[in-house]
Enzyme design. Structure first.
Site, PDB file in Angstrom:
ATOM      1  NE  ARG A 172      -9.063   5.483  -0.810  1.00 60.15           N
ATOM      2  CZ  ARG A 172      -9.444   4.853  -2.183  1.00 60.15           C
ATOM      3  NH1 ARG A 172      -8.948   4.924  -3.115  1.00 60.15           N
ATOM      4  NH2 ARG A 172     -10.206   3.600  -2.018  1.00 60.15           N
TER       5      ARG A 172
ATOM      6  NE  ARG B 281     -12.203  -1.561   0.053  1.00 55.21           N
ATOM      7  CZ  ARG B 281     -12.731  -2.019  -0.927  1.00 55.21           C
ATOM      8  NH1 ARG B 281     -13.369  -3.365  -1.097  1.00 55.21           N
ATOM      9  NH2 ARG B 281     -12.991  -1.450  -2.119  1.00 55.21           N
TER      10      ARG B 281
ATOM     11  NE  ARG C 161     -15.397  -3.948  -7.111  1.00 51.15           N
ATOM     12  CZ  ARG C 161     -14.791  -2.682  -6.532  1.00 51.15           C
ATOM     13  NH1 ARG C 161     -15.153  -1.467  -6.946  1.00 51.15           N
ATOM     14  NH2 ARG C 161     -14.020  -2.543  -5.703  1.00 51.15           N
TER      15      ARG C 161
ATOM     16  CE  LYS D 223     -13.853   6.360  -4.959  1.00 49.47           C
ATOM     17  NZ  LYS D 223     -14.346   5.612  -3.984  1.00 49.47           N
TER      18      LYS D 223
ATOM     19  NE  ARG E 227     -10.654  -4.038  -5.580  1.00 51.74           N
ATOM     20  CZ  ARG E 227     -10.834  -2.640  -5.573  1.00 51.74           C
ATOM     21  NH1 ARG E 227     -11.189  -1.906  -6.565  1.00 51.74           N
ATOM     22  NH2 ARG E 227     -10.610  -2.221  -4.402  1.00 51.74           N
TER      23      ARG E 227
HETATM   24  P1  AMP Z   1      -9.666   1.245  -4.740  1.00 54.25           P
HETATM   25  O1  AMP Z   1      -9.416   0.693  -5.787  1.00 54.25           O
HETATM   26  O2  AMP Z   1      -9.536   2.843  -5.065  1.00 54.25           O
HETATM   27  O3  AMP Z   1     -10.971   0.730  -4.191  1.00 54.25           O
HETATM   28  O4  AMP Z   1      -8.526   1.184  -3.633  1.00 54.25           O
HETATM   29  C1  AMP Z   1      -8.202  -0.123  -3.295  1.00 54.25           C
HETATM   30  C2  AMP Z   1      -7.347   0.158  -2.207  1.00 54.25           C
HETATM   31  O5  AMP Z   1      -5.968   0.639  -2.555  1.00 54.25           O
HETATM   32  C3  AMP Z   1      -7.640   0.836  -0.930  1.00 54.25           C
HETATM   33  O6  AMP Z   1      -8.552   0.150  -0.113  1.00 54.25           O
HETATM   34  C4  AMP Z   1      -6.205   1.375  -0.385  1.00 54.25           C
HETATM   35  O7  AMP Z   1      -5.769   0.394   0.406  1.00 54.25           O
HETATM   36  C5  AMP Z   1      -5.418   1.538  -1.680  1.00 54.25           C
HETATM   37  N1  AMP Z   1      -5.521   2.799  -2.035  1.00 54.25           N
HETATM   38  C6  AMP Z   1      -5.956   3.391  -3.269  1.00 54.25           C
HETATM   39  N2  AMP Z   1      -5.948   4.709  -3.513  1.00 54.25           N
HETATM   40  C7  AMP Z   1      -5.237   5.114  -2.220  1.00 54.25           C
HETATM   41  C8  AMP Z   1      -4.888   6.500  -1.809  1.00 54.25           C
HETATM   42  N3  AMP Z   1      -5.287   7.503  -2.403  1.00 54.25           N
HETATM   43  N4  AMP Z   1      -4.435   6.510  -0.438  1.00 54.25           N
HETATM   44  C9  AMP Z   1      -3.950   5.462  -0.033  1.00 54.25           C
HETATM   45  N5  AMP Z   1      -4.256   4.137   0.023  1.00 54.25           N
HETATM   46  C10 AMP Z   1      -5.011   4.002  -1.474  1.00 54.25           C
END
Ligand code: AMP
Length: 221
Positions: free
Chosen positions: A88, A171, A127, A13, A160
């Site tokens: 989400r 996740r 990554r 994404k 990360r």
């Molecule tokens: P990402 O970078 O999109 O993989 O997000 C990393 C982490 O941020 C996720 O595993 C969640 O802990 C948090 N996170 C990101 N976007 C959301 C969202 N829309 N709702 C809740 N937690 C989020």
């Protein structure tokens, strides 16, 4: 134009949203990036969010929705946007619908990036992300020219903290439980387009662009 990218962690994404926002001149709104910025700046939101993120859990809806409302007030969002990592949960999708109504906006496409678990784990566990510009690399699939250094801006690359196998599995489980129902939610609204994301970055991008172009052509007729 307003686009939502759905898909499990590791479906691509972030990478696709960056390219697509450049291609279509849209603002790129990545809630994960916004949260990580808050964590690194040690803001009140960041301190609250950190423990959830480290465990691979979702940050509570009210915190993320508030953060999105503030982001929507920034000028660049007016030209259109790509939402990457939001919504989400169904509750976030309903809050987004309400927010869009306030602005008299609507979503044009929801692309669901579909990817197998095997590919996801391979992608995420290798990554590398640039601290400076956020570009993604991969230890074996797409190594940087110089070890630890971003090809694009010379920034430092890092892994990360949530990109380890245990947290990745958590996740993915959270995704299945909380986020997968969004596919149905947006299918019912007639917005969902399935994108096979096991393919190369270029092919995935082309698949999305062709949906957008087709819609624009149809409008012109
Ligand atoms: P990402 O970078 O999109 O993989 O997000 C990393 C982490 O941020 C996720 O595993 C969640 O802990 C948090 N996170 C990101 N976007 C959301 C969202 N829309 N709702 C809740 N937690 C989020």
């Amino acid at each position: 134009m307003r686009i939502i990218l759905l898909g499990p962690p590791g479906a691509g994404k972030g990478t696709q949203a960056k390219q697509l926002s450049f291609e279509l001149d849209l603002a790129h709104i990545a809630t994960g990036d916004l949260l990580r910025f808050n964590v690194s700046e040690k803001t009140v939101l960041g301190l609250k969010a950190q423990e959830y993120m480290n465990k691979g859990l979702l940050v509570p809806d009210d915190l993320v929705i508030q953060m999105l409302k503030e982001r929507f007030m920034q000028a660049d969002v007016k030209k259109g946007f790509i939402l990457d990592g939001f919504p989400r949960t169904i509750q976030q999708a309903i809050a987004l619908d309400d927010l869009l109504k306030n602005y008299n906006w609507r979503i044009d496409f929801v692309f669901n990036l579909d990817c197998s678990e095997k590919v996801i784990i391979q992608r995420l566990s290798g990554r590398l992300v640039c601290k400076n510009c956020g570009a993604n690399f991969h230890i074996s699939n797409m190594p940087p020219k110089r070890k630890g250094i971003c090809d694009l801006c010379g920034g430092q690359l890092y892994q990360r903290t949530d990109d380890n196998e245990e947290t990745i599995r958590k996740r993915l489980a959270v995704y299945q439980q909380e986020s997968a129902p969004l596919i149905d939610y947006y299918t019912k609204q007639g917005l969902l387009r399935q994108i096979q994301a096991d393919r190369s970055q270029k092919e995935v991008l082309e698949a999305m662009v062709s949906f957008v172009k087709c819609k624009n052509d149809c409008r012109a007729l």
